[in-house]
Design a protein around this motif. Sequence first.
Motif, short mmCIF file in Angstrom:
data_model
loop_
_atom_site.label_atom_id
_atom_site.label_comp_id
_atom_site.label_asym_id
_atom_site.label_seq_id
_atom_site.Cartn_x
_atom_site.Cartn_y
_atom_site.Cartn_z
N VAL A 1 20.53 -66.55 3.90
CA VAL A 1 20.82 -65.89 5.17
C VAL A 1 20.79 -64.38 4.98
CG1 VAL A 1 22.61 -65.46 6.89
CG2 VAL A 1 22.12 -67.80 6.16
N THR A 2 21.42 -63.91 3.90
CA THR A 2 21.43 -62.48 3.59
C THR A 2 20.01 -61.96 3.43
OG1 THR A 2 23.56 -62.68 2.45
CG2 THR A 2 22.22 -60.75 1.92
N ASP A 3 19.19 -62.71 2.71
CA ASP A 3 17.81 -62.27 2.48
C ASP A 3 17.01 -62.26 3.77
OD1 ASP A 3 16.27 -61.43 0.14
OD2 ASP A 3 14.89 -63.05 0.70
N GLU A 4 17.28 -63.20 4.67
CA GLU A 4 16.59 -63.22 5.96
C GLU A 4 16.94 -61.99 6.79
OE1 GLU A 4 14.46 -64.14 9.40
OE2 GLU A 4 14.20 -64.65 7.29
N LEU A 5 18.19 -61.54 6.74
CA LEU A 5 18.57 -60.32 7.47
C LEU A 5 17.77 -59.13 6.94
CD1 LEU A 5 22.45 -60.70 7.77
CD2 LEU A 5 20.72 -61.07 9.54
N ILE A 6 17.60 -59.06 5.62
CA ILE A 6 16.79 -57.99 5.03
C ILE A 6 15.35 -58.09 5.52
CG2 ILE A 6 15.89 -57.02 2.87
CD1 ILE A 6 18.44 -58.12 1.50
N GLY A 7 14.83 -59.31 5.53
CA GLY A 7 13.45 -59.52 5.97
C GLY A 7 13.23 -59.12 7.41
N ARG A 8 14.19 -59.42 8.26
CA ARG A 8 14.05 -59.05 9.67
C ARG A 8 13.98 -57.55 9.85
NH1 ARG A 8 17.68 -63.33 13.30
NH2 ARG A 8 16.73 -65.21 12.41
N THR A 9 14.73 -56.82 9.03
CA THR A 9 14.66 -55.35 9.10
C THR A 9 13.31 -54.85 8.62
OG1 THR A 9 17.05 -55.08 8.81
CG2 THR A 9 15.66 -53.21 8.22
N LEU A 10 12.85 -55.36 7.49
CA LEU A 10 11.59 -54.90 6.93
C LEU A 10 10.42 -55.17 7.87
CD1 LEU A 10 11.91 -56.00 3.19
CD2 LEU A 10 12.04 -53.67 4.11
N ARG A 11 10.48 -56.28 8.59
CA ARG A 11 9.36 -56.64 9.47
C ARG A 11 9.25 -55.71 10.68
NH1 ARG A 11 10.92 -61.98 7.82
NH2 ARG A 11 12.25 -62.32 9.65
N THR A 12 10.31 -54.96 10.99
CA THR A 12 10.25 -54.04 12.13
C THR A 12 9.94 -52.60 11.72
OG1 THR A 12 12.62 -53.43 12.07
CG2 THR A 12 12.03 -55.45 13.26
N ASP B 1 14.64 -43.78 9.18
CA ASP B 1 14.31 -44.84 10.12
C ASP B 1 14.71 -46.21 9.56
OD1 ASP B 1 13.08 -45.99 12.47
OD2 ASP B 1 11.42 -46.58 11.18
N LEU B 2 14.43 -46.45 8.29
CA LEU B 2 14.79 -47.73 7.67
C LEU B 2 16.30 -47.92 7.63
CD1 LEU B 2 14.00 -50.34 6.25
CD2 LEU B 2 13.92 -49.06 4.10
N GLY B 3 17.03 -46.86 7.29
CA GLY B 3 18.48 -46.95 7.26
C GLY B 3 19.07 -47.28 8.62
N LEU B 4 18.56 -46.64 9.65
CA LEU B 4 19.05 -46.92 11.01
C LEU B 4 18.70 -48.34 11.44
CD1 LEU B 4 18.20 -43.54 12.79
CD2 LEU B 4 20.45 -44.33 12.00
N ARG B 5 17.56 -48.83 10.99
CA ARG B 5 17.19 -50.20 11.31
C ARG B 5 18.07 -51.20 10.56
NH1 ARG B 5 12.26 -50.73 14.02
NH2 ARG B 5 11.19 -48.74 14.30
N ALA C 1 12.40 -55.09 -0.61
CA ALA C 1 13.11 -53.88 -0.17
C ALA C 1 13.34 -52.93 -1.33
CB ALA C 1 14.44 -54.26 0.48
N VAL C 2 13.78 -53.46 -2.47
CA VAL C 2 14.01 -52.61 -3.64
C VAL C 2 12.71 -51.93 -4.06
CG1 VAL C 2 14.72 -52.57 -6.06
CG2 VAL C 2 15.95 -54.02 -4.44
N GLU C 3 11.64 -52.71 -4.15
CA GLU C 3 10.35 -52.16 -4.55
C GLU C 3 9.87 -51.09 -3.56
OE1 GLU C 3 6.61 -51.70 -6.55
OE2 GLU C 3 8.57 -52.47 -7.17
N THR C 4 10.05 -51.36 -2.28
CA THR C 4 9.57 -50.44 -1.24
C THR C 4 10.34 -49.12 -1.25
OG1 THR C 4 8.86 -52.26 0.19
CG2 THR C 4 9.28 -50.13 1.25
N ILE C 5 11.65 -49.19 -1.31
CA ILE C 5 12.46 -47.97 -1.26
C ILE C 5 12.26 -47.13 -2.52
CG2 ILE C 5 14.81 -47.05 -1.12
CD1 ILE C 5 15.51 -49.61 0.49
#
Length: 239
Positions: free
Chosen positions: A74-85, A98-102, A130-134
């Motif tokens: 569930v935690t990982d899905e919340l991260i995924g939902r943010t990354l997809r936007t 922008d990512l932080g606000l999302r 997320a770790v790789e991207t940031i």
Amino acid sequence: MSERVVPPAARQRRRPTKQGVVLSEELIVATALRLIEEHGAEALSVRRLGRALGADPSSLYRYFRHTDDLMLAVTDELIGRTLRTWCPTGDWRADLRDLGLRMHAGALAHPRAAVLSSYRVTGRVYEIQAVETILGVLRDAGFPGAEAVRIYHAYVDQALAFGALDSASVALPKAAREAETAVWRATYARLPADTHPHIAATARHLVADMPHSSYPAALDLLLSAAAARLAEIRERREA
């Protein structure tokens, strides 16, 4: 739940559940997230989840070892939902803001799950992404490895902490939230200047600012500090 997780290729049921749906990890996670938001953390049980899915609770063992394993998903899905936007532009500071606000908005959209998941490390697909991207954003901006990790750590912990803090506030009953907001006007704005000169001098700002999240301001301060640090690094390189 147990340790009898089935490999992904063998997980899918051949027959639909009583509600006419075919079980999948994605469906289970989405249903778990809905139950948490509707009923709280106690909803994350095999029995209740099985009822919501119209499936035998034992079938969930094919996907998750135990409820904590499901909570990590569930935690990982919340991260995924943010990354997809999120659509990066190449401007490291604007992109991280922008990512932080999302991330913060995503937490407020699912406050009960956000409070539960804010301190977890999943090691799953979206968290790794997320770790790789940031880190990539920071390293491409010019931060060396150690500095990139230090800023990444502060950046993510700040977002998670504010997400949990503000989500806990959002999850309060409406009457309790309104009562807390009223304290700034009913108590702080009436304190006399002779005993509380600094509060009295800034009372109108306290009334206007304190009911709102300070995350955007805190995020800007962190990114400003990171930008100043990057300028120092570049000056040393050019020296």
